[in-house]
Design a protein around this motif. Structure first.
Motif, short mmCIF file in Angstrom:
data_model
loop_
_atom_site.label_atom_id
_atom_site.label_comp_id
_atom_site.label_asym_id
_atom_site.label_seq_id
_atom_site.Cartn_x
_atom_site.Cartn_y
_atom_site.Cartn_z
N ILE A 63 32.30 32.33 31.01
CA ILE A 63 32.20 33.69 31.53
C ILE A 63 32.44 34.65 30.38
O ILE A 63 33.50 34.62 29.75
N GLU A 64 31.47 35.48 30.09
CA GLU A 64 31.57 36.40 28.97
C GLU A 64 32.50 37.58 29.32
O GLU A 64 32.62 37.95 30.49
N PRO A 65 33.12 38.16 28.31
CA PRO A 65 33.98 39.34 28.57
C PRO A 65 33.18 40.47 29.19
O PRO A 65 32.02 40.71 28.84
N GLY A 66 33.78 41.15 30.13
CA GLY A 66 33.13 42.27 30.79
C GLY A 66 32.20 41.88 31.91
O GLY A 66 31.53 42.75 32.49
N SER A 67 32.10 40.58 32.25
CA SER A 67 31.21 40.14 33.32
C SER A 67 31.89 40.29 34.67
O SER A 67 33.11 40.18 34.80
N LEU A 68 31.08 40.49 35.69
CA LEU A 68 31.55 40.45 37.08
C LEU A 68 30.89 39.24 37.71
O LEU A 68 29.66 39.20 37.90
N VAL A 69 31.69 38.22 38.01
CA VAL A 69 31.19 36.93 38.48
C VAL A 69 31.69 36.68 39.90
O VAL A 69 32.87 36.90 40.21
N LEU A 113 41.53 40.67 32.63
CA LEU A 113 40.90 39.69 33.51
C LEU A 113 41.47 39.88 34.91
O LEU A 113 42.68 39.87 35.11
N VAL A 114 40.59 40.06 35.90
CA VAL A 114 41.00 40.27 37.29
C VAL A 114 40.35 39.17 38.12
O VAL A 114 39.12 39.00 38.09
N VAL A 115 41.17 38.43 38.86
CA VAL A 115 40.69 37.36 39.74
C VAL A 115 41.06 37.73 41.16
O VAL A 115 42.24 37.93 41.48
N LEU A 116 40.04 37.83 42.03
CA LEU A 116 40.24 38.24 43.42
C LEU A 116 39.77 37.12 44.34
O LEU A 116 38.60 36.70 44.27
N ASP A 117 40.66 36.63 45.18
CA ASP A 117 40.35 35.54 46.09
C ASP A 117 40.25 36.10 47.51
O ASP A 117 41.25 36.51 48.10
N GLU A 118 39.04 36.11 48.05
CA GLU A 118 38.77 36.68 49.37
C GLU A 118 39.36 38.09 49.49
O GLU A 118 40.17 38.38 50.38
N PRO A 119 38.97 39.02 48.61
CA PRO A 119 39.61 40.34 48.60
C PRO A 119 39.29 41.20 49.81
O PRO A 119 39.99 42.18 50.07
N ASP A 120 38.24 40.87 50.55
CA ASP A 120 37.85 41.68 51.69
C ASP A 120 38.22 41.05 53.03
O ASP A 120 37.70 41.45 54.07
N ALA A 121 39.13 40.08 53.01
CA ALA A 121 39.41 39.30 54.21
C ALA A 121 39.99 40.17 55.33
O ALA A 121 39.70 39.94 56.50
N VAL A 180 36.44 38.10 38.37
CA VAL A 180 35.96 36.91 39.08
C VAL A 180 36.38 37.05 40.53
O VAL A 180 37.56 37.26 40.84
N ILE A 181 35.38 36.94 41.44
CA ILE A 181 35.63 37.10 42.87
C ILE A 181 35.25 35.82 43.58
O ILE A 181 34.10 35.36 43.47
N ALA A 182 36.20 35.22 44.30
CA ALA A 182 35.91 34.05 45.14
C ALA A 182 35.69 34.54 46.56
O ALA A 182 36.56 35.19 47.14
N THR A 183 34.52 34.24 47.12
CA THR A 183 34.21 34.75 48.45
C THR A 183 33.18 33.84 49.11
O THR A 183 32.76 32.81 48.55
N HIS A 184 32.75 34.23 50.31
CA HIS A 184 31.75 33.46 51.06
C HIS A 184 30.36 34.09 50.86
O HIS A 184 30.25 35.29 50.58
N PRO A 185 29.31 33.30 51.02
CA PRO A 185 27.95 33.84 50.79
C PRO A 185 27.60 35.00 51.70
O PRO A 185 26.77 35.84 51.35
N ARG A 186 28.23 35.07 52.89
CA ARG A 186 27.83 36.10 53.84
C ARG A 186 28.31 37.49 53.47
O ARG A 186 27.85 38.48 54.03
N THR A 187 29.27 37.60 52.56
CA THR A 187 29.78 38.92 52.18
C THR A 187 28.81 39.60 51.22
O THR A 187 28.00 38.95 50.57
N GLY A 188 28.96 40.92 51.12
CA GLY A 188 28.05 41.68 50.25
C GLY A 188 28.59 41.91 48.87
O GLY A 188 27.96 42.64 48.08
N LEU A 189 29.71 41.32 48.51
CA LEU A 189 30.29 41.55 47.19
C LEU A 189 29.43 40.97 46.07
O LEU A 189 29.48 41.43 44.93
#
Length: 574
Positions: A356-362, A489-497, A522-531
């Motif tokens: 993951i390159e710096p400055g990426s939103l993954v 570095l910001v890691v968000l796990d299901e931030p919109d739950a 880096v955002i961990a989420t489900h495919p149905r979300t719009g993030l």
């Protein structure tokens, strides 16, 4: 009581650091035990000299000398107790931080909260033991032969009687230890499990009450409580037997020593003063051994606590690496990483390699159980059971200083937990900081106006685990905490739950702001979300494996259809 062989160098160094205090206590104990002979000598002088001479001046002289020596003995007793308290506090100071870190690491490894916090209780128990009567009894024990020898000098028969009772008391102590320690350890384990079970029930008390689970939980608690009480009763029964036998030995010793002395007086081999003095000597010879028997459970508990602390400190990795105080850019690389959950053989992630390159939103997509949370925790160094390498800016995470690196990381876990304190303190990660940084993080999370509407604004206390706030409020406070200090570095796990429509809009605005400032997200989420619509790169996990990574729309299509990537697609299959 044999001390367990220590493996941890830090624990050995901590114990060596208090050797000076223990040496001083040993010296005080030597002088104090010599002064314990004062009552015996005083009796001999009164019975054999004062009463024979009828001299009041002699009585006054020996009484004043005895009074001075006894006052000196009391001063030494006070001094050695004070020094032991200081030694316990010094040991706590040297080990406290390390033990706390070890507790946190145990929690990261999946230990139950009660089990992870056991080390703090062990350190407290060890400190209290050092400052208590157990160490004093141990330091007094080597002087038992001195009292036996003095009794032997008065008459060999008295020395033999004293030695016989000392050996009987020692045998009683050994038998007590062999029988009571296993039961005491089993009782301690049962109490720890019961405490953890009660803690879990209290944490979910509202759910248990609402769903009618209380009668069933009460029955299960009663069964566990009965098992704990059974082990405790077995341990206490053995301890009470040992105490009763010790009391019987004391009574027999006092009577037989007095009878032996009286017999010697009848035969003219001993004076009445020597008879009484010998009785005191035999009593004094048995006192340390009697204390050891009484304190044997404490010795066993202290030895077990020392062994657990040794294993904890030995396993703790420490928080300061070579890359101290470096500025993170946010480049992440995983090389052949596989991760397993503690106690389970099946890996959660298998052979993950990505960059993951710096400055990426993954965005990391995948169904429940695919390993998204595990991957998120791996990126932050929060998953100890893994193989392969996790690199930040080309350096393994363990080489970074956690203190300086932690301030450059932002993390929003799936299960949001706030600490008991104010809203401002939680956003600032429980550290003092300028209010403008707290407000800036709250504004970035779209929370500033909502906080101002709270009863005390930023000073409103959130309660234990944030129970005074709603689920959405906790989620947004935790998001502001993750954004505090402008992390690289910001890691968000299901931030919109738990977010409502306004919360989701604020989250999207925060993500766009982070992306504009070149922060790695880096955002961990489900495919149905719009993030995923904001992402530069999308990763797709399936059954713990990296199924695909690459351009957003192509991977999203794969995530929705569940197919494999087609040839020539802008997707890189694992």
């Amino acid at each position: 009581m044999a001390r367990p062989a220590l493996r941890s160098c830090e624990l050995k160094d901590a114990l060596r650091a208090v050797r000076g205090e223990l040496g001083a206590v040993a010296a005080f104990s030597a002088a104090s035990n010599l002064l314990m002979l004062v009552p015996t000598v005083y009796l001999l002088q009164v019975y054999d000299r004062v009463l024979a001479s009828h001299s009041e001046l002699t009585l006054l002289a020996v009484s004043l000398i005895a009074l001075f020596l006894l006052a000196l003995m009391a001063t030494l007793e006070w001094a050695r107790a004070r020094v032991l308290v200081r030694a316990g506090a010094r040991l706590d100071t040297r080990l406290g931080g390390r033990v706390f870190d070890g507790c946190i690491e145990q929690g990261l490894r999946g230990a139950a909260p009660a089990a992870a916090a056991q080390a703090c209780d062990d350190l407290l128990r060890l400190r209290q033991f050092i400052a208590g009567p157990g160490v004093l009894a141990l330091l007094d024990a080597p002087w038992i032969p001195v009292y036996v020898v003095v009794a032997y000098v008065l008459h060999p028969l008295l020395g033999v009687v004293a030695l016989a009772f000392v050996l009987l008391q020692a045998a009683l102590a050994a038998l007590s230890h062999a029988g009571s320690v296993p039961a005491a350890q089993a009782a301690a384990r049962a109490r720890a499990r019961l405490s953890g079970d009660v803690h879990d029930k209290l944490r979910d008390a509202d759910f248990c009450h609402a769903t009618g689970m209380l009668p069933h939980l009460r029955r299960r608690w009663r069964e566990a409580q009965d098992r704990s009480l059974a082990w405790a009763w077995a341990s206490q029964r053995l301890d009470h037997r040992a105490r009763a036998a010790s009391k019987l030995l004391r009574g027999l010793q006092q009577s037989l020593a007095l009878a032996a002395g009286a017999l010697l007086v009848i035969h003219g081999e001993l004076t009445p003063g020597a008879m009484i003095a010998a009785n005191l000597l035999v009593l004094r010879a048995l006192a340390p051994m009697d204390q050891l028997v009484a304190l044997w459970p404490e010795w066993g508990a202290a030895a077990a606590a020392l062994d657990r602390l040794d294993r904890l400190v030995q396993a703790a990795r420490g928080g300061r690496g070579e890359a101290a105080d470096l500025k993170a850019a946010g480049a992440i690389e995983l090389r052949g990483v596989s991760a397993a959950r503690g106690g389970m053989g099946e890996p959660v992630l298998r052979d993950i390699s990505l960059r993951i390159e710096p400055g990426s939103l993954v965005t990391v997509l995948g169904p429940s159980g695919s390993g998204k949370t595990t991957l998120a925790r791996l990126l932050l160094g929060l998953w100890p059971d893994h193989s392969g390498e996790v690199l930040l800016d080309g350096r393994p995470l363990h080489e970074w200083d956690r203190g300086s690196l932690g301030a450059q990381l932002g993390y929003l876990p799936q299960d949001v937990q706030l600490l008991d304190g104010s809203v401002a303190a939680n956003i600032a990660r429980m550290q003092p900081g300028p209010p403008e940084r707290v407000i800036a993080a709250a504004r970035l999370a779209g929370l500033h106006e909502a906080i101002l509407r709270l009863p005390e604004g930023y000073d409103t206390r959130v309660g234990d685990a944030g129970r005074r706030l709603s689920g959405g409020q906790r989620q947004r406070v935790a998001l502001a905490r993750a954004l505090y200090g402008d992390p690289a570095l910001v890691v968000l796990d299901e931030p919109d739950a738990h977010l409502d429509e306004a919360g989701e809009a604020a989250l999207r605005a925060a993500l766009r702001d982070l992306k504009a400032r070149g922060r790695t997200v880096v955002i961990a989420t489900h495919p149905r979300t719009g993030l995923a619509a904001l992402a530069d790169q999308v990763l797709l996990l399936r059954d713990g494996q990296l199924a695909a990574c690459g351009e957003r729309n192509a991977v999203l299509a794969l995530a929705r259809t569940g197919t494999q990537p087609a040839a020539g697609a802008a997707v890189q299959p694992a």
